[in-house]
Design a protein around this motif. Sequence first.
Motif, PDB file in Angstrom:
ATOM      1  N   VAL A  30       0.857  -1.081  -0.018  1.00  0.00           N
ATOM      2  CA  VAL A  30       0.051  -0.007   0.100  1.00  0.00           C
ATOM      3  C   VAL A  30       0.661   1.285  -0.015  1.00  0.00           C
ATOM      4  O   VAL A  30       1.607   1.619   1.068  1.00  0.00           O
ATOM      5  CB  VAL A  30      -0.870   0.065   1.223  1.00  0.00           C
ATOM      6  N   GLY A  33      -3.103   4.491   1.653  1.00  0.00           N
ATOM      7  CA  GLY A  33      -4.549   3.761   2.084  1.00  0.00           C
ATOM      8  C   GLY A  33      -4.562   3.383   3.346  1.00  0.00           C
ATOM      9  O   GLY A  33      -3.924   4.000   4.311  1.00  0.00           O
ATOM     10  N   SER A  34      -5.299   2.405   3.767  1.00  0.00           N
ATOM     11  CA  SER A  34      -5.427   1.626   4.791  1.00  0.00           C
ATOM     12  C   SER A  34      -5.480  -0.037   4.827  1.00  0.00           C
ATOM     13  O   SER A  34      -5.944  -0.454   3.875  1.00  0.00           O
ATOM     14  CB  SER A  34      -6.799   2.390   5.417  1.00  0.00           C
ATOM     15  N   THR A  36      -7.111  -3.095   7.317  1.00  0.00           N
ATOM     16  CA  THR A  36      -7.724  -3.359   8.355  1.00  0.00           C
ATOM     17  C   THR A  36      -7.455  -4.854   8.585  1.00  0.00           C
ATOM     18  O   THR A  36      -7.873  -5.687   7.644  1.00  0.00           O
ATOM     19  CB  THR A  36      -9.457  -2.883   7.800  1.00  0.00           C
ATOM     20  N   GLU A  48      -8.069  -6.578   4.992  1.00  0.00           N
ATOM     21  CA  GLU A  48      -8.710  -5.745   3.954  1.00  0.00           C
ATOM     22  C   GLU A  48      -7.543  -4.705   3.696  1.00  0.00           C
ATOM     23  O   GLU A  48      -7.177  -3.971   4.572  1.00  0.00           O
ATOM     24  CB  GLU A  48      -9.932  -5.126   4.396  1.00  0.00           C
ATOM     25  N   ILE A  49      -7.709  -4.573   2.378  1.00  0.00           N
ATOM     26  CA  ILE A  49      -6.613  -3.420   1.908  1.00  0.00           C
ATOM     27  C   ILE A  49      -7.395  -2.438   1.196  1.00  0.00           C
ATOM     28  O   ILE A  49      -8.349  -2.897   0.108  1.00  0.00           O
ATOM     29  CB  ILE A  49      -5.656  -3.895   0.958  1.00  0.00           C
ATOM     30  N   ASN A  50      -7.372  -1.168   1.632  1.00  0.00           N
ATOM     31  CA  ASN A  50      -8.042   0.011   0.821  1.00  0.00           C
ATOM     32  C   ASN A  50      -6.945   0.929   0.494  1.00  0.00           C
ATOM     33  O   ASN A  50      -6.330   1.592   1.172  1.00  0.00           O
ATOM     34  CB  ASN A  50      -9.087   0.745   1.627  1.00  0.00           C
ATOM     35  N   GLU A  51      -6.722   0.894  -0.736  1.00  0.00           N
ATOM     36  CA  GLU A  51      -5.716   1.983  -1.756  1.00  0.00           C
ATOM     37  C   GLU A  51      -6.501   2.959  -1.969  1.00  0.00           C
ATOM     38  O   GLU A  51      -7.486   2.868  -2.876  1.00  0.00           O
ATOM     39  CB  GLU A  51      -4.968   1.041  -2.363  1.00  0.00           C
ATOM     40  N   LYS A  52      -5.658   4.158  -1.868  1.00  0.00           N
ATOM     41  CA  LYS A  52      -6.357   5.431  -2.408  1.00  0.00           C
ATOM     42  C   LYS A  52      -5.154   5.871  -3.597  1.00  0.00           C
ATOM     43  O   LYS A  52      -3.992   5.601  -3.596  1.00  0.00           O
ATOM     44  CB  LYS A  52      -6.161   6.496  -1.251  1.00  0.00           C
TER      45      LYS A  52
END
Length: 56
Positions: A30, A33-34, A36, A48-52
């Motif tokens: 990453v 992002g974040s 979780t 969980e990977i949330n990439e911005k």
Amino acid sequence: MAMAVGSSMNTPDNLPPRVWEKIEAAIRTVGYGSITIIVQDGRVIQIEINEKIKLV
């Protein structure tokens, strides 16, 4: 919720190697992002990977 001293919760020292490797890989992957980590009954069950994507 506070964790009691001496509980059987996972720590970096007792996480299964496969789980720790996945967490480390997520951190390296990453850029912005974040991440979780979902825990159930004291065990990691999901990451969980949330990439911005920043355009500016």
